[in-house]
Structure formats: C-alpha cells, structure tokens
Design an enzyme around this catalytic site. Structure first.
Site, PDB file in Angstrom:
ATOM      1  N   GLU A   1      10.217  14.906  15.283  1.00 21.93           N
ATOM      2  CA  GLU A   1      11.210  14.981  14.126  1.00 21.93           C
ATOM      3  C   GLU A   1      10.178  16.062  13.572  1.00 21.93           C
ATOM      4  O   GLU A   1       8.311  15.709  13.814  1.00 21.93           O
ATOM      5  CB  GLU A   1      10.656  13.208  13.548  1.00 21.93           C
ATOM      6  CG  GLU A   1      11.123  13.424  12.030  1.00 21.93           C
ATOM      7  CD  GLU A   1      10.451  11.988  12.091  1.00 21.93           C
ATOM      8  OE1 GLU A   1       9.456  11.675  12.122  1.00 21.93           O
ATOM      9  OE2 GLU A   1      11.389  11.602  10.837  1.00 21.93           O
TER      10      GLU A   1
ATOM     11  N   GLU B   1       9.814   0.707  10.466  1.00 20.89           N
ATOM     12  CA  GLU B   1      11.303   1.615  10.024  1.00 20.89           C
ATOM     13  C   GLU B   1      10.232   2.836  10.118  1.00 20.89           C
ATOM     14  O   GLU B   1       9.544   3.544   9.670  1.00 20.89           O
ATOM     15  CB  GLU B   1      11.684   1.591   8.540  1.00 20.89           C
ATOM     16  CG  GLU B   1      11.587   0.097   8.452  1.00 20.89           C
ATOM     17  CD  GLU B   1      13.319   0.156   8.631  1.00 20.89           C
ATOM     18  OE1 GLU B   1      14.010   0.840   9.701  1.00 20.89           O
ATOM     19  OE2 GLU B   1      13.873  -1.290   8.802  1.00 20.89           O
TER      20      GLU B   1
ATOM     21  N   CYS C   1      14.130   9.371   7.088  1.00 19.13           N
ATOM     22  CA  CYS C   1      14.465   9.504   8.477  1.00 19.13           C
ATOM     23  C   CYS C   1      14.919   9.340   9.162  1.00 19.13           C
ATOM     24  O   CYS C   1      15.468   9.845  10.021  1.00 19.13           O
ATOM     25  CB  CYS C   1      13.156   7.888   8.426  1.00 19.13           C
ATOM     26  SG  CYS C   1      14.464   6.730   7.361  1.00 19.13           S
TER      27      CYS C   1
ATOM     28  N   LYS D   1      -0.014  -1.258   0.120  1.00 18.58           N
ATOM     29  CA  LYS D   1       0.589  -0.292   0.219  1.00 18.58           C
ATOM     30  C   LYS D   1       0.826   0.753   0.001  1.00 18.58           C
ATOM     31  O   LYS D   1       1.408   1.140   1.469  1.00 18.58           O
ATOM     32  CB  LYS D   1      -1.128   0.348   1.379  1.00 18.58           C
ATOM     33  CG  LYS D   1      -1.739   1.151   0.966  1.00 18.58           C
ATOM     34  CD  LYS D   1      -3.030   1.614   2.598  1.00 18.58           C
ATOM     35  CE  LYS D   1      -1.959   3.181   3.346  1.00 18.58           C
ATOM     36  NZ  LYS D   1      -1.610   4.079   2.142  1.00 18.58           N
TER      37      LYS D   1
HETATM   38  P1  NAD Z   1       2.249   7.674   7.974  1.00 13.90           P
HETATM   39  O1  NAD Z   1       2.634   7.052   9.413  1.00 13.90           O
HETATM   40  O2  NAD Z   1       1.584   9.347   8.465  1.00 13.90           O
HETATM   41  O3  NAD Z   1       1.763   7.065   6.929  1.00 13.90           O
HETATM   42  C1  NAD Z   1       3.012   6.329   6.306  1.00 13.90           C
HETATM   43  C2  NAD Z   1       2.050   4.816   5.829  1.00 13.90           C
HETATM   44  O4  NAD Z   1       1.375   4.349   7.038  1.00 13.90           O
HETATM   45  C3  NAD Z   1       1.185   5.612   4.779  1.00 13.90           C
HETATM   46  O5  NAD Z   1       1.101   5.021   4.008  1.00 13.90           O
HETATM   47  C4  NAD Z   1      -0.062   5.878   5.611  1.00 13.90           C
HETATM   48  O6  NAD Z   1      -1.404   5.355   4.715  1.00 13.90           O
HETATM   49  C5  NAD Z   1       0.041   4.686   6.625  1.00 13.90           C
HETATM   50  N1  NAD Z   1      -1.069   4.865   7.593  1.00 13.90           N
HETATM   51  C6  NAD Z   1      -1.368   5.901   8.446  1.00 13.90           C
HETATM   52  N2  NAD Z   1      -2.508   5.397   9.208  1.00 13.90           N
HETATM   53  C7  NAD Z   1      -2.259   4.040   9.288  1.00 13.90           C
HETATM   54  C8  NAD Z   1      -3.757   3.372   9.807  1.00 13.90           C
HETATM   55  N3  NAD Z   1      -3.626   3.517  11.306  1.00 13.90           N
HETATM   56  N4  NAD Z   1      -2.790   1.914   9.778  1.00 13.90           N
HETATM   57  C9  NAD Z   1      -2.169   1.427   8.952  1.00 13.90           C
HETATM   58  N5  NAD Z   1      -1.582   2.421   8.089  1.00 13.90           N
HETATM   59  C10 NAD Z   1      -1.733   3.228   7.706  1.00 13.90           C
HETATM   60  O7  NAD Z   1       3.812   8.276   8.084  1.00 13.90           O
HETATM   61  P2  NAD Z   1       4.214   9.545   6.564  1.00 13.90           P
HETATM   62  O8  NAD Z   1       3.986  10.741   6.752  1.00 13.90           O
HETATM   63  O9  NAD Z   1       3.929   9.103   4.948  1.00 13.90           O
HETATM   64  O10 NAD Z   1       5.642   9.393   6.604  1.00 13.90           O
HETATM   65  C11 NAD Z   1       6.940  10.125   7.612  1.00 13.90           C
HETATM   66  C12 NAD Z   1       6.852   8.878   8.662  1.00 13.90           C
HETATM   67  O11 NAD Z   1       7.703   8.093   8.199  1.00 13.90           O
HETATM   68  C13 NAD Z   1       8.096   9.953   9.465  1.00 13.90           C
HETATM   69  O12 NAD Z   1       7.861   9.726  10.838  1.00 13.90           O
HETATM   70  C14 NAD Z   1       9.976   9.428   9.014  1.00 13.90           C
HETATM   71  O13 NAD Z   1      10.727   9.493   9.731  1.00 13.90           O
HETATM   72  C15 NAD Z   1       8.866   8.064   8.440  1.00 13.90           C
HETATM   73  N6  NAD Z   1       9.875   7.139   7.962  1.00 13.90           N
HETATM   74  C16 NAD Z   1      10.443   6.292   8.259  1.00 13.90           C
HETATM   75  C17 NAD Z   1      11.718   5.728   7.662  1.00 13.90           C
HETATM   76  C18 NAD Z   1      12.089   4.571   7.819  1.00 13.90           C
HETATM   77  O14 NAD Z   1      13.251   3.830   7.092  1.00 13.90           O
HETATM   78  N7  NAD Z   1      12.624   4.483   9.391  1.00 13.90           N
HETATM   79  C19 NAD Z   1      11.764   5.853   6.115  1.00 13.90           C
HETATM   80  C20 NAD Z   1      11.018   6.345   5.638  1.00 13.90           C
HETATM   81  C21 NAD Z   1       9.690   7.548   6.991  1.00 13.90           C
END
Ligand code: NAD
Length: 492
Positions: A386, A252, A286, A177
C-alpha cells in the site's frame, strides 16, 4: 497558514484539561508547514484518567433510554450541519483535504452517519428463540462497556462519526485517540458534543502518539473493545495488546484496491471514476483504487485519457475552492510516497506521469506530490504494497480469469471495482473479487447503512449498519422456566 481557533486540550470527563505531564504536540499545516496549533499530548496517565471517566459514566449512559441516546446523536448531526463551513475549514487546514471535498463529502457524511446511528439507537431489537416446551428463551443485546477507538489521519472528522456513532447509540462509553497529526476536528467535535448535552465521561478524546497513548489504550484492562483503523502493521500490535483482557477487536486496516476495466466499459465514465478512486484525498484512502487492471483492447485508449486527466488535476492550497488535489498530510508521508517511485523504477516500472513534487513555487513548502501513474509488473512491490498516495499502477489482462487472478493476487482485501456493460459479468466478477466491498461502474461509495470493512490483511469486523451496532454489543441469552411442573433435573 496561520494558527486556527478551536480546543487544543484533552477532553476527559466533560472538561478540557492539560496533559498530566504538561506535554504538547505541534500541529502543522501540510500546505506550508506553518504552526496551526499546539495540542496537549496524552500519555498513559491521561489514558488511565480518560478510561476511568468513561467507566464511571457507563452505568448511567447504558441505562439511559435508547431513544434519548438517539436524540442526542440526532441533535449532534444537526450541530455538525450548522457548523459545516467551520468544520470543513478546520479539517482542510489540518489534513490537506481540498475544501470542496471537506464541504461536499466529509462534513455531510459525518452528519449523515451520526443521524443514521441516532435513528438506529432504539431499533436494536433482541429476539425470542423457539426452544423446547416449558421454556421461554430470549436474547437481549447489551453494550460492552468502555470502548477504545484509535483512528488514523486520513479522514479524522468522518471517523469520529463512524466510530462514535454506533458505539454511543448502543450504550457504550468511548475513549477516542485521534492521530497525532490531525487532532483538531475531533477536539472540536468533543466541544460540540458537550454543548449538545452528552453527559461528562461518555466521550473522551485523547490526542497522543501511537506508541504511547495508542498502546496504553490498546492494552488497557478496563477497555472492553478496541476499534482500530490504521495500518496492518499496527493492527497486528493491537491484536497482541488485546490478549491481556481478551478484548474484542474491530480492525480496519490497509488496502490495495483492484480497479478492473473491461473492454466493453463506458471508457469516459471509467476514466473519470478511476481518477476519483485514486486521486480523491490525494490517494490517502484505505479503499483507494490503487491498481488499474485494464483489458488489452482498450488499455491504450484508457491510458491516454487517464493520463490526460491526471495531468490536468489542479493541485493547490486546500483552502482554495478551485483546488482538486491538496498536499499529503505530512512531510514524512510525502517522502514515503516519493520513495515508492524509486522502488517502482528499481523493479523495472515505467513512470507514465508524475512521480515528483510539483514545480510551482507556491507549493514548495507543502507536502505535494503530482498525480502519479506507473506501469509495473504484477509481482512488483508497488503492485503489492500500500503506497497510500496519489500513486496508481497499471497492468493489462486478457480475459476474465486473468483479471481475477490479478485482482486477487494481494494479501489485502478491502475494496475493489469493475467497469463493464455486461450485467452477468458484473455480478459474477463482483462475487469473485476477494474483498469486503465491490463497486460496479463506480468506486468508493460509502453509506452509513452499508457494511464497511475487509478480509485478509485488511482486517476484520465491520463498521456501519446493524453490523456495527451488533459489534458494539454482546448478545445475552435468558432462559425462563414457564412451566411450574417441569422437572429441572432428575425428579426428587
Ligand atoms: P497507523 O497504523 O500508523 O496509525 C493509525 C493510528 O494508530 C494512529 O492514531 C496512531 O497514532 C495509532 N498507533 C500507532 N502505533 C500504535 C500502537 N503501537 N498502538 C496503538 N496505536 C498506535 O496508520 P496511519 O499511517 O495513521 O494511517 C494510514 C493507514 O490506515 C493505512 O494503512 C490505511 O489503509 C489505513 N486505513 C484503513 C482504513 C479502513 O477503514 N480499513 C481507513 C483509513 C485508513
């Protein structure tokens, strides 16, 4: 920005299909707000369909010789390279990545990761365990089944390879997804995978909102593992959702990378590398080095040079080859980043540069934020939370102990870096930073062979390398009685 070409429907069972209820998601340009595409929106019924397709493809895919699975991934890597220019443009239009970064980093890294795991598919060996006489005990690694993969919007193309590469090489089938904001390159990847010869159902792509499609995938009883990249907050929800069928998880999550510059560092290199650490991809990484921790004797000189560099970064249309920093990926996220400027000021922080949208009228409709540098107290929110934007804090220290105390003062533990010419200190401090990855005299290096992941609030489990392949398999221990005369219980 005008509409872009490429698939816009869900990819399930080898076909592009509409959502069951016909719903769609608008995909807009972060550069000017123009409509790029209207993409089918998956909900629970569509996720069910995708999981069923992946489930029925699993027996045959897992029994496919590993070398053949690898061959398809290698072919896919070639296909990515052949369409490099097109994929880079699509990624830049959708996410706002400067085209020079998409071309030089995202696309080559995507191809390299598929190629790495393609080569690894037939190298995942088991083992023979030395046990007591009369028995042969061996361990084989078996794929898990259907895996759910949920990714964020910051590196959507690259994450296709990080997630799908090891899962497919190990013999699992996938439902991925993408984030609702940036589904375009993953749908294009689905098309390339079909052309490459991946059998129907092995890969399914279901763009949709997190609380609907994401939540359905995270809780699905027929999904054996969820690999999630995203925020720590949603990561916690994924943990809760996994309880039903005790899914394995790989998380992650966020980061708040410490970037320590010692007084003996090569300042010119440290300034340049630290700018890459925070401003690459507009800081939406991240592993961004979002906390600059400077040793007092060089703090002033470093800051002057760093601010000069930050002010000189060329903001602009992501599709312009001259652009060094593009827009943030959505208006909501731009507002969130700008809100942190107020948070910083309210807690006594001093904005040294940026902290606002640029004046340039050509960028007025986009999600742009100037490179922002803030001097803030170590305990301030902007030093603990963050921000995920082109926003870096500066604090100073005196002595190695204080540097480590500051570096390790947050709940996150993903990436961290240090700059020094002292070899012994480099290794000592690298070991003492509490994080999954540390860079010495560089920042944000990644490789398909090197474990990627964090500790603490940054999650657990690792992507890349054998760690990732092991994470997509379960070891099975097989005991064989090789001594016909051996009593198996009390003699009868
Ligand atoms: P997010 O957690 O809001 O969303 C990430 C994904 O999860 C999206 O596809 C979203 O649609 C989905 N999602 C949201 N709510 C959900 C739920 N209740 N159940 C299942 N899926 C759900 O994060 P974001 O704003 O899209 O991305 C930014 C974040 O991602 C930052 O915190 C960043 O640090 C993190 N990130 C981490 C890594 C890593 O490798 N550690 C890499 C890139 C980004």
């Amino acid at each position: 920005m005008a509409a872009v070409a490429g698939p816009t429907r869900l990819f399930i069972g080898g076909e592009f299909v509409d959502a069951a209820d016909g719903g769609t998601i608008p995909v807009t340009s972060p550069h000017d707000g123009g409509r790029l595409a209207e993409v089918a929106e998956a909900r629970e019924a569509d996720v069910d369909r995708a999981v069923a397709a992946a489930r029925s493809a699993f027996p045959s895919w897992s029994a496919t010789p590993a070398a053949e699975r690898g061959r398809l991934l290698l072919k896919l890597a070639d296909a990515v390279e052949e369409r490099a220019a097109e994929l880079a443009r699509l990624e830049s239009a959708d996410t706002g990545h400067p085209i020079r970064d998409s071309t030089r980093l995202d696309v080559p890294r995507t191809a390299a990761t598929f190629r790495y795991f393609g080569g690894m598919a037939d190298k995942l060996e088991g083992s023979v365990v030395p046990v007591e006489k009369g028995f042969l005990n061996y361990v084989v690694r078996e794929p898990l089944g259907v895996v759910g993969q949920i990714v964020p919007w910051n590196f959507p193309l690259m994450f296709c390879s990080w997630k799908m590469g090891p899962a497919l090489a190990a013999g699992n089938t996938v439902v991925l997804k993408p984030a609702e904001l940036t589904p375009l390159t993953s749908l294009r990847m689905a098309e390339l995978m079909a052309e490459t010869g991946f059998p129907p159902g092995v890969v399914n792509i279901v763009p949709g909102y997190g609380h609907l499609a994401g939540a359905a995938l995270a809780a699905h009883p027929d999904v054996q593992k969820v690999s999630f990249t995203g925020s720590t907050e949603v990561g916690r929800r994924i943990v809760e959702a996994s309880a039903g069928n005790l899914k394995r998880l790989q998380l992650e999550l966020g980061g708040k990378g410490a970037n320590i510059v010692f007084a003996d560092a090569d300042v010119a290199k440290a300034v340049n590398g630290s700018a890459f650490a925070i401003f690459h991809n507009q800081g939406q990484a991240c592993i961004a080095g979002s906390r600059l921790i400077l040793e007092e004797p060089i703090a002033e000189e470093f800051c002057e040079r760093f601010l000069e560099l930050a002010r000189s970064i060329r903001l602009g249309d992501p599709l312009d080859e001259a652009t060094e920093m593009g827009p943030l990926t959505s208006p909501e996220h731009r507002d969130r980043v700008l809100a942190y400027v107020k948070v910083a000021r309210d807690e006594g922080g001093e904005v040294l540069c940026g902290g606002r949208a640029p004046d340039d009228p050509a960028l007025a409709r986009g999600c742009y934020v100037e490179p922002t540098v803030v001097r803030a107290d170590p305990a301030a929110r902007v030093n603990r939370e963050e921000v995920f934007g082109p926003f870096v804090t500066v604090t100073t220290f005196s002595g190695e102990d204080q540097a480590l105390e500051l570096a390790n003062s947050v709940d996150y533990g993903l990436g961290g870096g240090l700059w020094t010419r002292d070899l012994s200190r480099a290794h000592r401090v690298a070991r003492a930073i509490r994080s999954g990855m540390v860079w010495v005299n560089s920042y944000k290096r990644v490789s398909p062979g090197s474990p990627f992941g964090g500790v603490g609030d940054s999650g657990y489990g690792r992507e890349m390398g054998f760690e990732a392949m092991h994470g997509y398999t379960d070891p099975k221990s097989v005991w064989v009685n090789v001594d016909a005369d051996l009593p198996v219980w009390y003699p009868r």
